[in-house]
Design a protein around this motif. Sequence first.
Motif, short mmCIF file in Angstrom:
data_model
loop_
_atom_site.label_atom_id
_atom_site.label_comp_id
_atom_site.label_asym_id
_atom_site.label_seq_id
_atom_site.Cartn_x
_atom_site.Cartn_y
_atom_site.Cartn_z
N TYR A 1 -18.59 -12.85 -10.98
CA TYR A 1 -17.39 -12.14 -11.44
C TYR A 1 -16.66 -12.97 -12.48
N ASP A 2 -16.77 -14.29 -12.37
CA ASP A 2 -16.11 -15.18 -13.33
C ASP A 2 -17.10 -16.29 -13.68
N VAL A 3 -16.61 -17.49 -13.89
CA VAL A 3 -17.46 -18.60 -14.33
C VAL A 3 -18.37 -19.05 -13.19
N SER A 4 -19.48 -19.69 -13.55
CA SER A 4 -20.41 -20.22 -12.56
C SER A 4 -20.32 -21.73 -12.45
N ALA A 5 -19.45 -22.37 -13.23
CA ALA A 5 -19.31 -23.83 -13.18
C ALA A 5 -17.91 -24.21 -13.67
N TRP A 6 -17.43 -25.33 -13.14
CA TRP A 6 -16.10 -25.83 -13.56
C TRP A 6 -16.00 -27.34 -13.37
N THR A 7 -17.08 -28.06 -13.36
CA THR A 7 -17.09 -29.49 -13.08
C THR A 7 -16.01 -30.21 -13.89
N VAL A 8 -14.95 -30.64 -13.23
CA VAL A 8 -13.74 -31.05 -13.93
C VAL A 8 -13.89 -32.36 -14.70
N GLN B 1 -13.29 -37.03 3.56
CA GLN B 1 -11.85 -36.79 3.63
C GLN B 1 -11.63 -35.33 3.97
N ASP B 2 -10.40 -35.00 4.36
CA ASP B 2 -10.10 -33.64 4.80
C ASP B 2 -10.32 -32.62 3.69
N GLN B 3 -10.15 -33.02 2.44
CA GLN B 3 -10.37 -32.10 1.32
C GLN B 3 -11.80 -32.20 0.80
N TYR B 4 -12.73 -32.39 1.70
CA TYR B 4 -14.15 -32.53 1.32
C TYR B 4 -14.64 -31.37 0.48
N ARG B 5 -14.37 -30.15 0.92
CA ARG B 5 -14.95 -28.98 0.25
C ARG B 5 -14.47 -28.86 -1.19
N LEU B 6 -13.17 -29.00 -1.38
CA LEU B 6 -12.63 -28.86 -2.74
C LEU B 6 -13.04 -30.03 -3.62
N ALA B 7 -12.99 -31.24 -3.07
CA ALA B 7 -13.40 -32.41 -3.85
C ALA B 7 -14.85 -32.31 -4.28
N LYS B 8 -15.70 -31.89 -3.39
CA LYS B 8 -17.13 -31.72 -3.71
C LYS B 8 -17.31 -30.71 -4.84
N SER B 9 -16.58 -29.59 -4.77
CA SER B 9 -16.75 -28.54 -5.78
C SER B 9 -16.23 -28.98 -7.14
N ILE B 10 -15.26 -29.87 -7.17
CA ILE B 10 -14.71 -30.35 -8.43
C ILE B 10 -15.68 -31.28 -9.15
N PHE B 11 -16.45 -32.06 -8.40
CA PHE B 11 -17.33 -33.06 -9.01
C PHE B 11 -18.78 -32.60 -9.16
N GLU B 12 -19.23 -31.70 -8.31
CA GLU B 12 -20.66 -31.41 -8.27
C GLU B 12 -21.13 -30.60 -9.47
N LYS B 13 -22.38 -30.83 -9.83
CA LYS B 13 -23.07 -30.01 -10.83
C LYS B 13 -24.01 -29.09 -10.07
N VAL B 14 -23.90 -27.80 -10.34
CA VAL B 14 -24.70 -26.81 -9.62
C VAL B 14 -25.53 -26.02 -10.62
N THR B 15 -26.83 -25.98 -10.40
CA THR B 15 -27.73 -25.23 -11.29
C THR B 15 -28.63 -24.27 -10.52
N SER B 16 -28.48 -24.21 -9.20
CA SER B 16 -29.29 -23.31 -8.38
C SER B 16 -28.35 -22.37 -7.64
N PHE B 17 -28.66 -21.06 -7.69
CA PHE B 17 -27.75 -20.06 -7.14
C PHE B 17 -28.51 -19.00 -6.35
N ARG B 18 -27.81 -18.44 -5.35
CA ARG B 18 -28.40 -17.35 -4.58
C ARG B 18 -28.41 -16.05 -5.36
N ASP B 19 -27.46 -15.91 -6.28
CA ASP B 19 -27.31 -14.67 -7.04
C ASP B 19 -27.20 -15.03 -8.51
#
Length: 854
Positions: A466-473, A444-462
């Motif tokens: 500055y703020d939180v590193s996760a927000w899985t809604v 869908q057109d809101q792919y990027r935001l939808a993905k960020s709302i649902f995904e679990k992320v545990t690997s990072f480049r840095d």
Amino acid sequence: MKYLIFFVSLVFINIVESQTIDLSYYLPDVTYDQNITTPKEFLGFEVGEWHVSHDKLYFYLKTLSEESDRISLTEYARSHEQRPLIYLTITSPSNHNRLEDIRLQHIKLTDTRVSESIDIDEMPIVVYQGCSIHGNEPSGANAALATVYYLAAAQGQEIEELLDKVVILFDPSYNPDGLNRFASWVNVHKGKHLISDPNSREYNEIWPRGRTNHYWFDLNRDWLLLTHPESQGRIRTFHHWKPDILTDHHEMGTNSTFFFQPGIESRTNTNTPKRNQELTYAIAKYHARALDKIGSLYYTKESFDDFYYGKGSTYPDAQGCIGILFEQASARGHVQATDNGLLTFPFAIRNQVTTMRSTQQAALGLRKEVLEYKRNSFLEARELAKKNPIKGYVFGEERDPYRVSRFIDILLQHQIEVYQLKKNFTYEDEQFKAGQSFVVPLDQDQYRLAKSIFEKVTSFRDSLFYDVSAWTVPLAFNIPYAKMNKQPNAYIGKRVASAPWPRGQLTGVSDPYVYLMSWHQYLAPKALNQMLEAGIILKLANEPFTVQTEDGLQTFDRGTVIIPVGNNQPIDKHTLDHIMQSIALDNHLVINSLSTGLVESGVNLGSRSLSTIKKPEAIMLVGNGVNSYDAGELWFHFDQIWHMAIPMIDISHLNRVNLSDYKTIIMPDGSYTDLKKHSGALKSWVQKGGNIVAIKGAINWLKNQEIIAITYKAEEKKETKSNPIESFASYADHNEERGSKVTGGMIAMADIDVTHPLFYGYNRPTLAIFKRGNSFYQVLNGKYNTPARYSQNAVLSGYLHRDNLAKMKGAAAVFTSQLGRGKVIGLVDNPVFRGYWWGSSTLLANALFLGHSY
């Protein structure tokens, strides 16, 4: 149009020559329409002479909208204190005449079905400029006075070309309540002779300060979460126009200079297109040239980031828009001595005006490139969705549809497509039922935001954030969900147009013996409070039971609220039934009624094992030494969600309070440095039967006062030949190594005991908890005193340093410590983080309402 600023010296007060300020200090030397009211003509003072209050800001801009055919005013929301939030649409008169056509054509760039056919050669670019989301960072809002005057009154080819090709949406105050609070503070402390000593009262606001909104929330963390009306209205405006550039004007430490993005590249969200950062830097060159011209110091790329999509400068990056953060060194008043010399409020305003105008010029100069980026961003998102092995997400919670509806409401406000689940879906051991579950396809057109709302992320480049590193809604709402690894088309039903709020109902018999309210329903605490306020006698089931209902056998869990009819005299049956119906409807929940207290299995409804639920008679401590964010989040939840009026007692006033009038004291996160003189009284109060609900830092204070016996988990250090403990390290890496151990915000999993009263209402053995900070405590003595511990595999999403992970495993997350006849209930993490972490808020309700029941 001129005023004089005098700086007089007495010891710490700096002497400078008088400085003459008028609009020419901020604006270019061009011809201005004399029929347009200047700020001074309306306000009675020059821009920067005083801090403008929100009402004066609003009415001045309203006046400009009435005087100028370049400006129209739209009110998009009201703050909690009922101040209007507005934006001004500023463009040429000819564009105003076809404004709706411009908007509709512009929005088509985000619709991948038609965007490739849209001609952008003559399309105006849309720029959203917003100010002072932190109320005590006022130079942006005050700069609005000069900037909008310029746009309304300036004459000549330059302004005409700008307004012909640019539509500016100007939001002068994202946070009117905080802005007004701060303006009142600094203005009442301004004298005839300005004082620059940073120790002066003018520069040291009293708690809770003006940064936040009415409920002490940081609105610049609410763009994604949409807890407040200010944010909800702003996001409606954003999606109504879908701007191409959005600017967010802030302030930072007084000894700084001026910052504009890009930020640190390695801390950019991986869902953000690379082209976004390239264009941000292209725009930055316009800011640099403009600031060079007036001789202002600045920097870029060295701090801040674009990671968390809940901030004003980052949310646009997931929307084919370019979000840009500006940070001006703050005078925090009228003039302050700094490492860089005297910092005046007019100087801060001038930098903001300058970069507001440089943004407008950049939008004009890069118009076609930015519009093309918007189109391509959405087209590329569709391609990324096709390549992603995860095709969508399914979610649902049969036991509590209210939480699901609130989650859907958030998704829809962000224009994320949500569909009903058409047929049952199973993922591993989780079953999702058609009609009770929902699907969000990623294509869908809101792919990027939808993905960020649902995904679990545990690997990072840095490792710095500055703020939180996760927000899985969905984890925040404690809603079961699963990824779909195949195209979800076969499961997609009707598209959801609005949140399906459940309808409350009273079910069962017409002449009840008893009413039952299941505790797993989200607004059950609100309903319980309403019953207590009505004087209704309530019982608590501490064991499960099964009864015969009209729909067959039904099992009620621990925590079920039992409302006996016969025991509630003098409330007659008819009145009680009316109250129950009203409460059920008001709180979107089901209340069952039965004709008997005899059960099929488990405890009978008159059992001695039932507890009596009484009013918590609680107070909450606030004031210096208390974290105003956490206190505000608790206040908001009590007031807005549960409709509870809990007195907030300032610590400085505690010596005048008779603690024996209360049964529960809520201590939000804080250092409590001013509370030490009351430690003896608090300890005695607990020993006599009082309960303290201690959250985060309050636990450490109680530990230091020996009111609770709890110890930190020590870090295990193991020396090896290849990695000795005191190994040589480069000093240049010091800050990065120290920063990498900061836990700015991640999501942890806790193992919970659902049979413990603190976890009534939960039916799963684990719970997602939002974790900030590095407080890790040993499990308390007594095997029943720690009903929640962080799991061995604790990291659900976000960044946690390996040393902290070792300490987190098995550490106490929730504990209870008996002291005499009372107890301390320790919540190591904020259960209502940022107002959206609904999944653990029932824990807070249990501590409040059920804390005296065990």
